[in-house]
Scaffold this motif. Structure first.
Motif, PDB file in Angstrom:
ATOM      1  N   PHE A   1      -1.884 -11.553 -14.257  1.00 27.38           N
ATOM      2  CA  PHE A   1      -0.387 -11.476 -14.120  1.00 27.38           C
ATOM      3  C   PHE A   1       0.310 -12.900 -13.422  1.00 27.38           C
ATOM      4  O   PHE A   1       1.150 -13.319 -14.065  1.00 27.38           O
ATOM      5  CB  PHE A   1      -0.037 -10.215 -13.231  1.00 27.38           C
ATOM      6  N   ARG A   2      -0.474 -13.375 -12.456  1.00 23.44           N
ATOM      7  CA  ARG A   2      -0.075 -14.272 -11.759  1.00 23.44           C
ATOM      8  C   ARG A   2      -0.158 -15.614 -12.616  1.00 23.44           C
ATOM      9  O   ARG A   2       0.498 -16.726 -12.015  1.00 23.44           O
ATOM     10  CB  ARG A   2      -0.571 -14.464 -10.321  1.00 23.44           C
ATOM     11  N   HIS A   3      -1.005 -15.764 -13.562  1.00 25.10           N
ATOM     12  CA  HIS A   3      -1.037 -16.858 -14.553  1.00 25.10           C
ATOM     13  C   HIS A   3      -0.658 -16.715 -15.805  1.00 25.10           C
ATOM     14  O   HIS A   3      -1.215 -17.132 -16.872  1.00 25.10           O
ATOM     15  CB  HIS A   3      -2.748 -16.967 -14.278  1.00 25.10           C
ATOM     16  N   ARG A   4       0.512 -15.882 -15.874  1.00 26.77           N
ATOM     17  CA  ARG A   4       1.385 -15.423 -17.046  1.00 26.77           C
ATOM     18  C   ARG A   4       0.416 -15.077 -18.271  1.00 26.77           C
ATOM     19  O   ARG A   4       0.324 -15.671 -19.416  1.00 26.77           O
ATOM     20  CB  ARG A   4       1.995 -16.975 -17.436  1.00 26.77           C
ATOM     21  N   THR A   5      -0.498 -14.189 -17.851  1.00 29.64           N
ATOM     22  CA  THR A   5      -1.462 -13.442 -18.977  1.00 29.64           C
ATOM     23  C   THR A   5      -1.411 -12.150 -18.641  1.00 29.64           C
ATOM     24  O   THR A   5      -1.302 -11.388 -17.606  1.00 29.64           O
ATOM     25  CB  THR A   5      -2.904 -14.063 -18.546  1.00 29.64           C
ATOM     26  N   SER A   6      -1.734 -11.221 -19.883  1.00 26.17           N
ATOM     27  CA  SER A   6      -1.954  -9.792 -19.390  1.00 26.17           C
ATOM     28  C   SER A   6      -2.969  -9.351 -20.109  1.00 26.17           C
ATOM     29  O   SER A   6      -3.824 -10.187 -20.974  1.00 26.17           O
ATOM     30  CB  SER A   6      -0.588  -9.201 -19.988  1.00 26.17           C
TER      31      SER A   6
ATOM     32  N   LEU B   1       4.562  -4.497 -22.360  1.00 23.44           N
ATOM     33  CA  LEU B   1       5.496  -3.647 -21.982  1.00 23.44           C
ATOM     34  C   LEU B   1       6.043  -3.682 -20.900  1.00 23.44           C
ATOM     35  O   LEU B   1       7.219  -3.976 -20.316  1.00 23.44           O
ATOM     36  CB  LEU B   1       5.575  -2.361 -22.798  1.00 23.44           C
ATOM     37  N   SER B   2       5.274  -3.709 -19.746  1.00 22.57           N
ATOM     38  CA  SER B   2       5.467  -3.540 -18.761  1.00 22.57           C
ATOM     39  C   SER B   2       5.945  -4.799 -17.891  1.00 22.57           C
ATOM     40  O   SER B   2       6.902  -4.734 -17.191  1.00 22.57           O
ATOM     41  CB  SER B   2       4.199  -3.063 -17.736  1.00 22.57           C
ATOM     42  N   LEU B   3       5.316  -5.950 -18.272  1.00 25.30           N
ATOM     43  CA  LEU B   3       6.018  -7.273 -17.896  1.00 25.30           C
ATOM     44  C   LEU B   3       7.005  -7.739 -18.595  1.00 25.30           C
ATOM     45  O   LEU B   3       8.125  -8.162 -17.802  1.00 25.30           O
ATOM     46  CB  LEU B   3       4.773  -8.465 -18.305  1.00 25.30           C
ATOM     47  N   TYR B   4       7.317  -7.139 -19.575  1.00 19.42           N
ATOM     48  CA  TYR B   4       8.785  -7.450 -20.280  1.00 19.42           C
ATOM     49  C   TYR B   4       9.801  -6.802 -19.601  1.00 19.42           C
ATOM     50  O   TYR B   4      10.969  -7.374 -19.451  1.00 19.42           O
ATOM     51  CB  TYR B   4       8.643  -6.973 -21.992  1.00 19.42           C
ATOM     52  N   LEU B   5       9.595  -5.301 -19.383  1.00 21.23           N
ATOM     53  CA  LEU B   5      10.648  -4.684 -18.654  1.00 21.23           C
ATOM     54  C   LEU B   5      10.913  -5.212 -17.243  1.00 21.23           C
ATOM     55  O   LEU B   5      12.278  -5.142 -16.605  1.00 21.23           O
ATOM     56  CB  LEU B   5      10.062  -3.197 -18.501  1.00 21.23           C
ATOM     57  N   GLN B   6       9.602  -5.390 -16.656  1.00 19.18           N
ATOM     58  CA  GLN B   6      10.030  -6.424 -15.234  1.00 19.18           C
ATOM     59  C   GLN B   6      10.976  -7.580 -15.451  1.00 19.18           C
ATOM     60  O   GLN B   6      11.853  -7.933 -14.619  1.00 19.18           O
ATOM     61  CB  GLN B   6       8.890  -6.727 -14.463  1.00 19.18           C
ATOM     62  N   GLN B   7      10.431  -8.500 -16.419  1.00 20.86           N
ATOM     63  CA  GLN B   7      11.224  -9.765 -16.736  1.00 20.86           C
ATOM     64  C   GLN B   7      12.754  -9.530 -17.000  1.00 20.86           C
ATOM     65  O   GLN B   7      13.635  -9.987 -16.643  1.00 20.86           O
ATOM     66  CB  GLN B   7      10.624 -10.590 -17.732  1.00 20.86           C
ATOM     67  N   ARG B   8      12.962  -8.364 -17.794  1.00 19.65           N
ATOM     68  CA  ARG B   8      14.113  -8.208 -18.422  1.00 19.65           C
ATOM     69  C   ARG B   8      15.221  -7.308 -17.657  1.00 19.65           C
ATOM     70  O   ARG B   8      16.496  -7.626 -17.392  1.00 19.65           O
ATOM     71  CB  ARG B   8      14.164  -7.411 -19.749  1.00 19.65           C
ATOM     72  N   TYR B   9      14.639  -6.248 -17.021  1.00 26.59           N
ATOM     73  CA  TYR B   9      15.386  -5.560 -16.034  1.00 26.59           C
ATOM     74  C   TYR B   9      14.881  -5.409 -14.752  1.00 26.59           C
ATOM     75  O   TYR B   9      15.658  -4.544 -13.961  1.00 26.59           O
ATOM     76  CB  TYR B   9      15.278  -3.851 -16.734  1.00 26.59           C
TER      77      TYR B   9
ATOM     78  N   SER C   1       2.851 -18.990 -25.805  1.00 26.26           N
ATOM     79  CA  SER C   1       1.908 -19.379 -24.874  1.00 26.26           C
ATOM     80  C   SER C   1       1.234 -18.220 -24.135  1.00 26.26           C
ATOM     81  O   SER C   1       0.299 -17.991 -23.895  1.00 26.26           O
ATOM     82  CB  SER C   1       2.429 -20.122 -23.726  1.00 26.26           C
ATOM     83  N   PHE C   2       2.240 -17.292 -23.757  1.00 27.40           N
ATOM     84  CA  PHE C   2       1.769 -16.097 -23.238  1.00 27.40           C
ATOM     85  C   PHE C   2       1.007 -15.242 -24.072  1.00 27.40           C
ATOM     86  O   PHE C   2      -0.172 -14.732 -23.687  1.00 27.40           O
ATOM     87  CB  PHE C   2       3.288 -15.065 -22.767  1.00 27.40           C
ATOM     88  N   THR C   3       1.221 -15.261 -25.398  1.00 29.43           N
ATOM     89  CA  THR C   3       0.510 -14.247 -26.342  1.00 29.43           C
ATOM     90  C   THR C   3      -0.783 -14.817 -26.545  1.00 29.43           C
ATOM     91  O   THR C   3      -1.815 -14.263 -26.638  1.00 29.43           O
ATOM     92  CB  THR C   3       1.363 -14.538 -27.502  1.00 29.43           C
ATOM     93  N   LEU C   4      -1.155 -16.499 -26.614  1.00 28.51           N
ATOM     94  CA  LEU C   4      -2.247 -16.711 -26.965  1.00 28.51           C
ATOM     95  C   LEU C   4      -3.117 -16.371 -25.397  1.00 28.51           C
ATOM     96  O   LEU C   4      -4.554 -16.462 -25.697  1.00 28.51           O
ATOM     97  CB  LEU C   4      -2.224 -18.407 -26.954  1.00 28.51           C
ATOM     98  N   ARG C   5      -2.701 -16.664 -24.378  1.00 31.09           N
ATOM     99  CA  ARG C   5      -3.231 -16.396 -23.072  1.00 31.09           C
ATOM    100  C   ARG C   5      -3.865 -14.890 -23.242  1.00 31.09           C
ATOM    101  O   ARG C   5      -4.870 -14.767 -22.981  1.00 31.09           O
ATOM    102  CB  ARG C   5      -2.465 -16.420 -21.581  1.00 31.09           C
ATOM    103  N   THR C   6      -2.989 -14.050 -23.534  1.00 31.34           N
ATOM    104  CA  THR C   6      -3.491 -12.714 -23.715  1.00 31.34           C
ATOM    105  C   THR C   6      -4.441 -12.335 -24.626  1.00 31.34           C
ATOM    106  O   THR C   6      -5.362 -11.631 -24.457  1.00 31.34           O
ATOM    107  CB  THR C   6      -2.049 -11.769 -23.877  1.00 31.34           C
TER     108      THR C   6
END
Length: 211
Positions: A136-141, A148-156, A87-92
């Motif tokens: 970002f607030r609508h789960r899109t980049s 990478l930035s969103l992944y690092l925020q989500q993971r760490y 879903s995120f990938t398609l939005r992106t």
């Protein structure tokens, strides 16, 4: 109250669509400010601008920012699918396509007779920051380093804006070999404004809307 106990407020489809259109339009207008006065931003957009300026300086027919931006982001879709989901990938993918399109169209729609470099740096950085925040607030980049930035925020728990700021600094250093020092300095100012908008407004738990 812990964020897990807060009521969720899912985004409606029309809200996601409106945010994607407005967010990418803002980014496209910000890019237009930058290309008009030859400034640089970070992430894959900065890489696309560098390639555009370098090809123009070498007298080689340039693909234009929109084409470069779309092509550079292709390798990052694997990370998006693996870490962030389809879903995120398609939005992106859609958002990247819209920025590529709007950045080219805006340069035809909007003609600047005279724009001070300082104003272009501030307004361009602010427009791109606000546009990216909406996405970002609508789960899109906008792909690449944003993923990478969103992944690092989500993971760490690392703030996306600060991660992006560090990577953008490296890109701007590379730009010193291509752009005049004053243009790089103005680009640094624009990057600071862009990333501070994201860092101050995109904190975990502050915004609970979901897409």
């Amino acid at each position: 109250m812990h964020e897990d106990n807060l009521p969720r407020d899912p985004h409606r489809p029309y809200e996601d669509i409106m945010a994607m259109l407005l967010g990418t339009l803002f980014v496209g207008l910000g890019v237009t400010f930058y290309t008009h006065v030859v400034l640089l931003t970070g992430s894959t957009a900065g890489m696309a601008l560098l390639l555009t300026y370098a090809s123009e300086a070498a007298g080689v027919s340039s693909l234009g920012f929109g084409a470069w931006f779309f092509l550079i982001n292709v390798p990052f879709y694997y990370l998006a699918i693996k870490r962030m989901g389809w879903s995120f990938t398609l939005r992106t993918f859609v958002a990247i396509g819209l920025v590529s399109l709007f950045s080219e169209l805006t340069q035809r729609w909007v003609q600047f007779e005279q724009v001070p470099v300082l104003y272009a740096a501030v307004m361009g950085g602010a427009l791109m920051g606000i546009g990216m925040l909406m996405l970002f607030r609508h789960r899109t980049s906008l792909g690449g380093i944003n993923i990478l930035s969103l992944y690092l925020q989500q993971r760490y728990g690392l703030r996306a804006g600060y991660v992006q700021l560090g990577i953008d600094g490296v890109i701007l250093l590379v730009a010193l070999a291509l752009l005049p020092p004053d243009r790089v300095a103005y680009s640094v100012l624009g990057a600071l404004i862009l990333n501070l908008i994201i860092a101050l407004n995109h904190k975990p738990g502050r915004y609970i809307g979901e897409s």
